[in-house]
Design an enzyme around this catalytic site. Structure first.
Site, PDB file in Angstrom:
ATOM      1  N   ALA A 156      -5.711 -37.605  38.345  1.00 56.64           N
ATOM      2  CA  ALA A 156      -4.860 -36.716  39.150  1.00 56.64           C
ATOM      3  C   ALA A 156      -5.588 -36.217  40.403  1.00 56.64           C
ATOM      4  O   ALA A 156      -4.954 -35.894  41.397  1.00 56.64           O
ATOM      5  CB  ALA A 156      -4.389 -35.533  38.307  1.00 56.64           C
ATOM      6  N   TYR A 180       1.793 -34.700  42.851  1.00 54.78           N
ATOM      7  CA  TYR A 180       2.240 -33.305  42.922  1.00 54.78           C
ATOM      8  C   TYR A 180       1.942 -32.753  44.322  1.00 54.78           C
ATOM      9  O   TYR A 180       1.042 -33.238  45.008  1.00 54.78           O
ATOM     10  CB  TYR A 180       1.513 -32.507  41.833  1.00 54.78           C
ATOM     11  CG  TYR A 180       1.885 -31.054  41.779  1.00 54.78           C
ATOM     12  CD1 TYR A 180       3.171 -30.670  41.421  1.00 54.78           C
ATOM     13  CD2 TYR A 180       0.963 -30.067  42.089  1.00 54.78           C
ATOM     14  CE1 TYR A 180       3.519 -29.329  41.390  1.00 54.78           C
ATOM     15  CE2 TYR A 180       1.298 -28.727  42.054  1.00 54.78           C
ATOM     16  CZ  TYR A 180       2.585 -28.367  41.709  1.00 54.78           C
ATOM     17  OH  TYR A 180       2.927 -27.041  41.674  1.00 54.78           O
ATOM     18  N   THR A 182       0.319 -30.475  45.699  1.00 56.83           N
ATOM     19  CA  THR A 182      -1.017 -30.062  46.160  1.00 56.83           C
ATOM     20  C   THR A 182      -2.037 -31.203  46.113  1.00 56.83           C
ATOM     21  O   THR A 182      -3.185 -31.004  46.500  1.00 56.83           O
ATOM     22  CB  THR A 182      -1.576 -28.936  45.268  1.00 56.83           C
ATOM     23  OG1 THR A 182      -1.671 -29.429  43.926  1.00 56.83           O
ATOM     24  CG2 THR A 182      -0.704 -27.704  45.306  1.00 56.83           C
ATOM     25  N   LYS A 183      -1.645 -32.369  45.629  1.00 50.77           N
ATOM     26  CA  LYS A 183      -2.631 -33.423  45.410  1.00 50.77           C
ATOM     27  C   LYS A 183      -2.897 -34.217  46.701  1.00 50.77           C
ATOM     28  O   LYS A 183      -2.239 -33.999  47.718  1.00 50.77           O
ATOM     29  CB  LYS A 183      -2.163 -34.330  44.256  1.00 50.77           C
ATOM     30  CG  LYS A 183      -1.988 -33.559  42.932  1.00 50.77           C
ATOM     31  CD  LYS A 183      -3.291 -33.333  42.190  1.00 50.77           C
ATOM     32  CE  LYS A 183      -3.308 -32.204  41.184  1.00 50.77           C
ATOM     33  NZ  LYS A 183      -2.549 -32.395  39.954  1.00 50.77           N
ATOM     34  N   THR A 184      -3.841 -35.153  46.636  1.00 49.21           N
ATOM     35  CA  THR A 184      -4.323 -35.802  47.863  1.00 49.21           C
ATOM     36  C   THR A 184      -3.326 -36.804  48.443  1.00 49.21           C
ATOM     37  O   THR A 184      -3.480 -37.236  49.585  1.00 49.21           O
ATOM     38  CB  THR A 184      -5.667 -36.499  47.629  1.00 49.21           C
ATOM     39  OG1 THR A 184      -5.493 -37.449  46.566  1.00 49.21           O
ATOM     40  CG2 THR A 184      -6.739 -35.502  47.240  1.00 49.21           C
TER      41      THR A 184
END
Ligand code: PLP
Length: 385
Positions: A156, A180, A182-184
């Site tokens: 993740a 999601y 906020t992910k990279t």
């Protein structure tokens, strides 16, 4: 001081994502279709996996991987307590039990020698390592101690990350990614499973859409048919073309976004490296860190009020921060179900109490970065004891 709040995380989106989504909406095909197939193909190519299956979240990806492995009620699955809820809850979805193994103090990743010790004592159905913050686990040593036991990587945080010269996503039986917000790589909600195992990929694909045998999504196209077979009670875990269209644009700038995070991490390291009360995150020489998180650690003995006071002071200075992670063994569900005490996993517990994550995302300006640095150094000297 900063006059308005700096969010802890923000997705790096612009008009390109807006246009891509508008195109999908105008096409009349909103859910799983050609955009999802294109996203999967591009993703598989990027990480060097034979198959990529797009799903609605990393949680869904981990669940489908454990299902494809045939994890059964009562089985044990090794994972780390130093992670988000998703990593262990999927083990419980299968009726299996997490077998937590403590983390190494420098990397905060699974302590592989303790995994080896656990494997000498217990039968285990699978191992789920987490590449915390985007720092790859020692996958070579883990594969060695795992032997025939399948590994499902919780990646993740680990896009784009490399173990040696190999992309995370190409190493183990399954790797699970999160998109999601906020992910990279962000599509709002979304996830991906990568694997080289064709039978397992088929099983994941079928179970991601009600257990309906292959390519059910085609049934509304010209070449499709109304007929379908339900071969198992599957799940509703498919990704939409709307999300995949965002994902395709994001993939195109993944490298640029990563380079900016590398720059920010280097700037933080330079600013905090000589401070006695601050410990820098481990880089992992020879491997590529994805820098999803910048996990600073505070020396609680040198800071009045410790990490909690440090976090409060940063917030007062309009800096968004977070803490990663509240170890799962002290969460009420796991604590009460399995009777854990905080010191059952002493490293996870101790490091959690001194960890503070600083903002690190590609939309941060140089000025944002300098204001974070200024605030951290100011708080460190204000609370010095
Ligand atoms: C975000 C996260 C997940 C879950 O991802 P979703 O796509 O939100 O399901 C799993 N594991 C870790 C370590 C995460 O940080």
């Amino acid at each position: 001081m900063r006059d308005h709040f700096l969010p802890f995380a923000l997705p790096d989106t612009d008009e390109a994502e807006v246009t891509a989504v508008a195109e999908v909406i105008r096409s009349g095909w909103l859910t799983t279709g050609a955009k999802v197939r294109a996203f999967e193909a591009a993703f598989a190519e990027l990480v060097g996996a034979r198959h990529a299956i797009a799903v609605s979240s990393c949680t869904a990806a981990l669940h489908l991987a454990l299902d494809a492995l045939g994890v059964k009620p009562g089985d044990r699955v090794i994972t780390t307590p130093y992670t988000f809820a998703a990593t262990a809850e999927v083990i419980r979805y299968m009726g299996a039990h997490p077998l937590f193994v403590d983390v190494a103090p420098d990397t905060l990743n699974l302590d592989v020698e303790q995994v080896a010790a656990a494997l000498r004592k217990e039968r285990v159905a699978a191992i789920i390592p987490v590449h915390i913050a985007g720092l790859p686990c020692d996958m070579e040593r883990l594969a060695e101690v795992a032997g025939d036991i399948p590994i499902v990587e919780d990646a993740a945080h680990a896009l784009p990350a490399r173990f040696g010269d190999r992309m995370i996503g190409s190493l183990s039986r399954f790797t699970c990614f999160s998109f999601y917000a906020t992910k990279t790589l962000a599509t709002g909600e979304g996830g991906m499973i990568t694997t080289d195992d064709s039978a397992a990929a088929d099983r994941c694909r079928i179970m991601s859409l009600h257990g309906i045998s292959r390519d059910a999504w085609k049934r509304y196209t010209a070449e499709g048919s109304w007929a379908y077979d339900v071969i198992a009670p599957g799940y509703k875990y498919n990704l939409t073309d709307i999300a995949a269209a965002i994902g395709l644009v994001q993939l195109g700038k993944l490298d640029v976004m990563w380079r900016r995070r590398v720059q920010i991490a280097a700037r933080y390291d330079e600013a905090f490296g000589s401070h006695a009360a601050l410990q820098l995150p481990t880089h992992g020489a020879g491997h590529q860190h994805a820098w999803h998180l910048y996990m600073l650690r505070v020396d609680n003995a040198r800071i009045r009020g410790g990490r909690d006071a440090f976090a409060d002071e940063l917030r007062k200075r309009n800096i968004g921060i977070s803490v990663h992670f509240i170890p799962l063994h002290i969460q009420p569900y796991y604590r009460d179900t399995y009777g854990y005490a905080p010191d059952d996993f002493p490293v996870a517990y101790r490091e959690f109490r001194r960890e503070i994550s600083l903002p690190i995302y590609s939309r941060m300006s140089d000025r944002d970065v300098e204001q974070v640095i200024e605030a951290v150094l100011e708080v460190a000297s204000q609370l010095a004891s």
